[in-house]
Motif scaffolding. Structure first.
Motif, PDB file in Angstrom:
ATOM      1  N   HIS A  39      52.297  35.875  52.504  1.00 49.86           N
ATOM      2  CA  HIS A  39      51.133  35.716  53.371  1.00 49.86           C
ATOM      3  C   HIS A  39      49.837  35.819  52.566  1.00 49.86           C
ATOM      4  CE1 HIS A  39      54.443  37.224  55.946  1.00 49.86           C
ATOM      5  NE2 HIS A  39      54.016  36.255  56.717  1.00 49.86           N
ATOM      6  N   GLU A  40      49.953  35.609  51.266  1.00 50.65           N
ATOM      7  CA  GLU A  40      48.801  35.712  50.373  1.00 50.65           C
ATOM      8  C   GLU A  40      48.569  34.382  49.657  1.00 50.65           C
ATOM      9  OE1 GLU A  40      50.074  40.363  49.339  1.00 50.65           O
ATOM     10  OE2 GLU A  40      50.095  38.825  47.773  1.00 50.65           O
ATOM     11  N   ALA A  41      47.493  34.333  48.889  1.00 47.94           N
ATOM     12  CA  ALA A  41      47.195  33.205  47.997  1.00 47.94           C
ATOM     13  C   ALA A  41      47.031  33.764  46.594  1.00 47.94           C
ATOM     14  CB  ALA A  41      45.928  32.489  48.457  1.00 47.94           C
ATOM     15  N   GLU A  42      46.916  32.881  45.622  1.00 45.50           N
ATOM     16  CA  GLU A  42      46.764  33.358  44.239  1.00 45.50           C
ATOM     17  C   GLU A  42      45.544  34.265  44.099  1.00 45.50           C
ATOM     18  OE1 GLU A  42      46.882  30.351  41.284  1.00 45.50           O
ATOM     19  OE2 GLU A  42      48.877  29.617  41.851  1.00 45.50           O
ATOM     20  N   ALA A  43      44.488  33.977  44.867  1.00 48.00           N
ATOM     21  CA  ALA A  43      43.242  34.736  44.728  1.00 48.00           C
ATOM     22  C   ALA A  43      43.370  36.178  45.202  1.00 48.00           C
ATOM     23  CB  ALA A  43      42.118  34.033  45.484  1.00 48.00           C
ATOM     24  N   ASN A  44      44.254  36.447  46.161  1.00 48.57           N
ATOM     25  CA  ASN A  44      44.415  37.828  46.641  1.00 48.57           C
ATOM     26  C   ASN A  44      45.858  38.308  46.511  1.00 48.57           C
ATOM     27  OD1 ASN A  44      45.658  36.432  48.725  1.00 48.57           O
ATOM     28  ND2 ASN A  44      44.737  37.667  50.357  1.00 48.57           N
ATOM     29  N   ASN A  45      46.607  37.696  45.583  1.00 47.92           N
ATOM     30  CA  ASN A  45      48.011  38.070  45.389  1.00 47.92           C
ATOM     31  C   ASN A  45      48.129  39.555  45.043  1.00 47.92           C
ATOM     32  OD1 ASN A  45      50.606  37.183  42.986  1.00 47.92           O
ATOM     33  ND2 ASN A  45      50.807  37.905  45.068  1.00 47.92           N
ATOM     34  N   GLY A  46      48.980  40.249  45.801  1.00 48.98           N
ATOM     35  CA  GLY A  46      49.173  41.672  45.604  1.00 48.98           C
ATOM     36  C   GLY A  46      48.452  42.525  46.623  1.00 48.98           C
ATOM     37  N   VAL A  47      47.674  41.899  47.525  1.00 46.63           N
ATOM     38  CA  VAL A  47      46.870  42.686  48.466  1.00 46.63           C
ATOM     39  C   VAL A  47      47.732  43.431  49.482  1.00 46.63           C
ATOM     40  CG1 VAL A  47      46.452  40.757  50.072  1.00 46.63           C
ATOM     41  CG2 VAL A  47      44.808  42.657  49.927  1.00 46.63           C
ATOM     42  N   SER A  48      48.870  42.852  49.895  1.00 47.34           N
ATOM     43  CA  SER A  48      49.754  43.547  50.847  1.00 47.34           C
ATOM     44  C   SER A  48      50.288  44.839  50.236  1.00 47.34           C
ATOM     45  CB  SER A  48      50.930  42.644  51.253  1.00 47.34           C
ATOM     46  OG  SER A  48      50.491  41.458  51.852  1.00 47.34           O
ATOM     47  N   HIS A  49      50.727  44.742  48.971  1.00 45.05           N
ATOM     48  CA  HIS A  49      51.251  45.896  48.257  1.00 45.05           C
ATOM     49  C   HIS A  49      50.138  46.918  47.986  1.00 45.05           C
ATOM     50  CE1 HIS A  49      52.539  47.839  44.342  1.00 45.05           C
ATOM     51  NE2 HIS A  49      53.514  48.172  45.153  1.00 45.05           N
ATOM     52  N   PHE A  50      48.955  46.442  47.642  1.00 45.43           N
ATOM     53  CA  PHE A  50      47.817  47.321  47.399  1.00 45.43           C
ATOM     54  C   PHE A  50      47.488  48.104  48.677  1.00 45.43           C
ATOM     55  CE2 PHE A  50      44.218  47.320  44.113  1.00 45.43           C
ATOM     56  CZ  PHE A  50      43.779  48.590  44.477  1.00 45.43           C
ATOM     57  N   LEU A  51      47.471  47.400  49.792  1.00 47.10           N
ATOM     58  CA  LEU A  51      47.175  48.032  51.077  1.00 47.10           C
ATOM     59  C   LEU A  51      48.218  49.097  51.415  1.00 47.10           C
ATOM     60  CD1 LEU A  51      45.311  48.091  53.517  1.00 47.10           C
ATOM     61  CD2 LEU A  51      46.583  46.159  54.476  1.00 47.10           C
ATOM     62  N   GLU A  52      49.482  48.791  51.132  1.00 45.46           N
ATOM     63  CA  GLU A  52      50.545  49.784  51.356  1.00 45.46           C
ATOM     64  C   GLU A  52      50.228  51.079  50.604  1.00 45.46           C
ATOM     65  OE1 GLU A  52      54.350  51.089  49.122  1.00 45.46           O
ATOM     66  OE2 GLU A  52      54.321  48.907  49.397  1.00 45.46           O
ATOM     67  N   HIS A  53      49.817  50.965  49.354  1.00 47.22           N
ATOM     68  CA  HIS A  53      49.457  52.145  48.562  1.00 47.22           C
ATOM     69  C   HIS A  53      48.294  52.901  49.196  1.00 47.22           C
ATOM     70  CE1 HIS A  53      51.536  52.018  44.480  1.00 47.22           C
ATOM     71  NE2 HIS A  53      52.096  51.024  45.144  1.00 47.22           N
ATOM     72  N   LEU A  54      47.292  52.174  49.662  1.00 48.18           N
ATOM     73  CA  LEU A  54      46.084  52.817  50.180  1.00 48.18           C
ATOM     74  C   LEU A  54      46.329  53.568  51.480  1.00 48.18           C
ATOM     75  CD1 LEU A  54      43.392  50.074  49.423  1.00 48.18           C
ATOM     76  CD2 LEU A  54      43.790  52.217  48.200  1.00 48.18           C
ATOM     77  N   PHE A  55      47.313  53.135  52.270  1.00 49.19           N
ATOM     78  CA  PHE A  55      47.615  53.858  53.508  1.00 49.19           C
ATOM     79  C   PHE A  55      47.943  55.327  53.238  1.00 49.19           C
ATOM     80  CE2 PHE A  55      48.916  49.649  55.542  1.00 49.19           C
ATOM     81  CZ  PHE A  55      47.799  49.602  56.357  1.00 49.19           C
ATOM     82  N   PHE A  56      48.561  55.576  52.087  1.00 51.09           N
ATOM     83  CA  PHE A  56      48.987  56.939  51.765  1.00 51.09           C
ATOM     84  C   PHE A  56      47.852  57.771  51.166  1.00 51.09           C
ATOM     85  CE2 PHE A  56      52.796  54.457  52.132  1.00 51.09           C
ATOM     86  CZ  PHE A  56      53.652  55.307  52.819  1.00 51.09           C
ATOM     87  N   ARG A  57      46.639  57.188  51.143  1.00 58.77           N
ATOM     88  CA  ARG A  57      45.454  57.923  50.707  1.00 58.77           C
ATOM     89  C   ARG A  57      44.781  58.656  51.866  1.00 58.77           C
ATOM     90  NH1 ARG A  57      44.352  59.225  45.410  1.00 58.77           N
ATOM     91  NH2 ARG A  57      45.614  57.822  44.135  1.00 58.77           N
TER      92      ARG A  57
END
Length: 447
Positions: A39-57
């Motif tokens: 559900h991403e593009a090259e420009a924001n690739n990794g944002v789903s995984h990044f968001l997962e990490h941030l939830f635990f902040r």
């Protein structure tokens, strides 16, 4: 003992799946969201995984992450999150008497996250990504390399964690945009399994997810066909073993060929008596282990065989794998072997019913992508497959033009591996006039 599964939809559109297993002494909460790297593009690739990490902040209700984790751990839990290519999930085991604690914290995490400490988390993710690359930063992960070759130009080819470049460039605004777009009521499924009560789960979910915005579920663009093979993609890497994965494109999870593919997978790899371990490991000693698996999406599927061996033996392992596959295509499996695979399949589905995690995964992911399906229905479909049907399905997918091989290792033995992949002994020839598309050795492996 049995279980009862229920599907409810709250007024917001949030789906709630409850699996009551009163004979168990544990429970598990899992929140599934239909967003991942596809559900991403090259420009924001990794944002789903990044968001997962941030939830635990931390969240608005739980800004202190030590207290947030301690509150869950005190009632038998352990907060976790996972991002895949087509979905993510957040879960915790929990004592049944304290379900509300886990539900309230998961609900607050996913509806009111603080999304802070982005620079610290960025460094953690960049460290995590080092597992997928060599000392020069070249991708050596078999899954990443395979997806890129199988789904060129499609989001399924994107890496789950993103690239070093995309993660370094991700902004807070991109994270907020992704969160607002995908973490909406129609795109989530709340699942509770174990010693739980449907009405209590519904009441807790309504309270915990009261702030979840309205919004529709995601609809993905199906991947195109993989370019015709056979193809070999090789990355030079100075390791003592050569790792490789043999890939065949198959069909989505609910396709009519899936039950036969499930049997084929068990015939090939389901214990030391199955065909691949016996022929390659036990009989010939070519590798320490070999594994076959089915990887399915709601709109695509893969059959994979993975192994590692000494570089000079890699071609032999691949060749023997082709011959084992060819035997399934040429000769109908015997009744005893077929019956054993069916019994194993049904038994393991029965075993899964004693695990709240397996139950939550089965019903939660099904709800996210497909209509519900019972364990018994899936087992019945497999039981209905004949030896002739299994052979027919094997012949449909184990063909040279449907073959892709990815390998990472020393150049020693590469010429022999190239020859084996191009000839693919045992596999059926392409339906059209053969024009082998044997990829050149990857430029990633040069230098």
């Amino acid at each position: 003992m049995s279980f009862n599964s229920f599907r409810d939809v709250l007024p917001s559109g949030l789906r709630v799946v409850t699996v009551e297993t009163p004979h168990l002494h544990t429970a598990l909460l899992a929140i599934y969201v239909r967003t991942g790297s596809r559900h991403e593009a090259e420009a924001n690739n990794g944002v789903s995984h990044f968001l997962e990490h941030l939830f635990f902040r931390g969240s608005e209700g739980w800004p202190d992450t030590v207290k947030m984790n301690a509150a869950v751990e005190e009632v038998g839990g352990n907060l976790n999150g996972v991002t895949t290519r087509d979905h993510g999930y957040y879960y915790t085991p929990i004592h049944p008497a304290h379900l509300r604690v886990g539900m309230d914290i998961l609900g607050d995490m996913l509806t009111r996250p603080r999304l802070t400490d982005m620079e610290v988390e960025r460094q953690i993710i960049l460290e995590e990504m080092l597992d997928e690359v060599d000392e020069k930063g070249r991708d050596i992960d078999l899954d990443n390399l395979s997806q890129r070759l199988l789904f060129p130009g499609h989001p399924l080819a994107l890496k789950i964690a993103g690239t070093r470049e995309s993660v370094t460039a991700l902004t807070h605004a991109q994270v907020l945009e992704h969160f607002a777009k995908h973490y909406v009521a129609g795109n989530l499924v709340v699942t509770a399994a174990g010693r739980v009560n449907r009405q209590e789960v519904l009441e807790m979910t309504e309270r915990a997810f009261a702030r979840l915005p309205l919004g529709p579920g995601n609809i993905e663009v199906a991947p195109p066909s993989t370019p015709s093979g056979p193809k070999l993609h090789f990355v030079a890497h100075d390791e003592s073993q050569t790792e490789f994965r043999i890939n065949f494109r198959t069909v989505p999870d609910r396709h009519e060929d899936q039950p036969a593919l499930q049997i084929i997978r068990r015939l090939l790899d389901d214990g030391l008596s199955s065909r691949l371990p016996f022929e390659i490991v036990e009989r010939r000693g070519l590798a320490y282990s070999v594994h076959a698996s089915l990887d399915t999406y709601h709109d695509a599927g893969l059959f994979e065989i993975e192994a590692a061996s000494a570089p000079e033996k890699a071609a032999q392992v691949v060749e023997e794998s082709f011959r084992v596959l060819g035997a399934l295509c040429d000769t109908e499996v015997g009744e005893e072997e077929l019956s054993r695979a069916k019994r194993r399949h049904r038994m393991l589905l029965e075993f899964a019913q004693d695990s709240p995690g397996e139950l939550a995964g089965w019903f939660g992911v099904n709800e996210l992508f497909n209509a519900p399906e019972s364990f018994s229905h899936r087992a019945d479909l497999v039981d209905a497959q004949s030896a002739a049907r299994v052979r027919e399905v094997a012949r449909r997918y184990f063909t040279r033009d449907n073959l892709t091989v990815v390998a990472v290792g020393q150049r020693k033995g590469l010429k022999a591996l190239e020859r084996v992949v191009q000839e693919a002994p045992g596999l059926a020839a392409p339906k059209a006039p053969e024009t082998p598309v044997l990829a050149a050795v990857s430029g990633l492996g040069r230098g």
